[in-house]
Write an enzyme that holds these catalytic residues in place. Structure first.
Site, PDB file in Angstrom:
ATOM      1  N   SER A 176       0.787  -1.220   0.000  1.00 45.53           N
ATOM      2  CA  SER A 176       0.000   0.000   0.000  1.00 45.53           C
ATOM      3  C   SER A 176       0.825   1.278   0.000  1.00 45.53           C
ATOM      4  CB  SER A 176      -0.937   0.022   1.208  1.00 45.53           C
ATOM      5  OG  SER A 176      -0.208  -0.063   2.422  1.00 45.53           O
ATOM      6  N   HIS A 204      -5.474  -3.634  -2.457  1.00 43.40           N
ATOM      7  CA  HIS A 204      -5.138  -2.678  -3.514  1.00 43.40           C
ATOM      8  C   HIS A 204      -4.987  -3.333  -4.891  1.00 43.40           C
ATOM      9  CE1 HIS A 204      -4.518   0.704  -0.731  1.00 43.40           C
ATOM     10  NE2 HIS A 204      -4.090  -0.218   0.094  1.00 43.40           N
ATOM     11  N   LYS A 236     -11.733   0.419  -1.909  1.00 40.65           N
ATOM     12  CA  LYS A 236     -10.799   0.927  -2.916  1.00 40.65           C
ATOM     13  C   LYS A 236     -11.475   0.872  -4.286  1.00 40.65           C
ATOM     14  CE  LYS A 236      -7.856   0.083   0.593  1.00 40.65           C
ATOM     15  NZ  LYS A 236      -8.281  -0.507   1.888  1.00 40.65           N
TER      16      LYS A 236
END
Length: 385
Positions: A176, A204, A236
């Protein structure tokens, strides 16, 4: 107690390590309003631009009208709605696994897995740059935890030579703060050699990487089921909130029965699950969003390399500009804000000492003009400082 805390706060202040919140007065998008000012936003994980998408808003509104604003209880009492159940089934079908289980956050998902499934006869082997939720979950687990140098397979192999009942390799799919990928094919090879299982936190990568958006494993040509434990989040790429763990029936049923962070937590509102379902559908029906994101990443890297910005090696939406000192990172971030660009400075302890950076995140909705403005502004500010 209070004097000790005051001393710690003063020390952090002296080291330019204090954290501060921003108060948004608009929805999440490439342009946002903060404290009455307008900014181009390069700090959001809304990679596919779905957080303010009309279809997610509509799905959320309809579910709110039907179910109300809160779930009212944990999943195992009366908080598990039709929206939650359908989302779990749709996730399992999309990923090609037996089952999926919703958690109220990614932190709670990772913590629940690592604290409920392993005992003192087991070993957790974690990448040193794993997300804090994985590290904290490992520390709280009854299992022994060891850490290996970031993406260093020789270091990982040394740790896997320990003789224990169960070995679990644990890694972010996309890291990240650095934006690089875990070498999952190599990890699976080592796992086969040393009889170790694999857990991937793909917060992610899910929705962003892979031909169909199934994440980092698909990016490497692997099935999501190649990971024994697969975790990802909705906050996300899917533009919503919450998280899930996916895998076989035994894994999921064990979490239902033993994971305290699942059992003793109120379920997210049904409207949030409905928004996640809408995001998952858009992920499958609008692949052009992923392609636009990849185009934006390539364009940013081209301009940044031409400007000789100190980029860290990343091909993902997370593009860190390594500045080193906390002071410089704060100055450049502040200068960008003065120019109307929101780029947050990331400093220790979130990242290692002397590796403060601008953590730039790109989305499918950014325009080329906005990306040009970002690179030109960073270049100017770096030269001035």
């Amino acid at each position: 107690m209070w004097s000790k805390l005051e001393s710690r706060l003063k020390q952090r202040q002296a080291q330019d390590m204090m954290r501060h919140r921003l108060t948004l007065e608009s929805g999440q998008d490439t342009e946002v309003s903060v404290d009455g000012d307008h900014f181009l936003n390069f700090s959001s994980n809304d990679y596919l631009g779905l957080a303010s998408h009309p279809k997610l808003i509509e799905a959320s509104q309809k579910a709110t009208q039907r179910y109300g604003t809160g779930s009212g209880a944990s999943h195992l009492v009366v908080g598990h709605s039709h929206e939650h159940h359908q989302l779990e089934e749709e996730l399992a079908e999309f990923l090609g696994v037996e089952r999926a289980l919703l958690f109220s956050s990614g932190f709670m998902a990772n913590y629940g897995v690592l604290t409920s499934l392993f005992d003192r006869n087991d070993l957790l082997v974690q990448d040193k740059l794993n997300h804090a939720s994985l590290i904290d979950g490992g520390r709280a687990s009854d299992a022994k935890m060891l850490r290996y140098a970031h993406n260093d397979m020789s270091s990982l192999e040394r740790q896997l030579k320990h003789k224990v009942d169960t070995k679990l390799m644990v890694a972010d799919g996309v890291f990240s703060m650095d934006g690089d990928l875990a070498p999952l094919p190599d990890m699976l090879t080592l796992g086969g050699q040393y009889k170790a299982k694999l857990m991937v936190d793909d917060a992610h990568g899910f929705g962003v990487l892979g031909e169909s958006g199934k994440g980092t494993l698909e990016h490497f040509g692997l099935e999501p089921s190649s990971a024994d434990i697969y975790m990802a989040t909705f906050g996300k790429a899917l533009g919503s909130y919450g998280a899930f763990v996916a895998g076989n029936h035994t894994l999921i049923e064990s979490l239902v029965q033993f994971a305290r962070s699942y059992i003793y937590t109120t379920a997210v509102p049904p409207s949030v699950a409905a928004a996640s379902r809408a995001g998952l559908k858009l992920l499958q029906t609008e692949p052009e969003r992923r392609q636009q994101l990849q185009d934006n990443i390539a364009y940013f890297k081209q301009l940044a390399n031409e400007a000789k910005l100190p980029l860290m090696p990343s091909d993902t939406a997370i593009q860190p500009v390594l500045l080193g000192s906390n002071e410089l990172a704060l100055k450049v971030s502040g200068g960008l804000r003065d120019k109307g660009l929101l780029v947050v400075a990331i400093r220790p302890p979130t990242v290692p000492e002397n590796s403060a950076r601008l953590r730039i995140t790109l989305t499918a909705n950014h325009t080329r003009q906005q990306i040009q403005q970002l690179v030109e502004s960073i270049t100017q500010l770096q030269a001035e400082n």
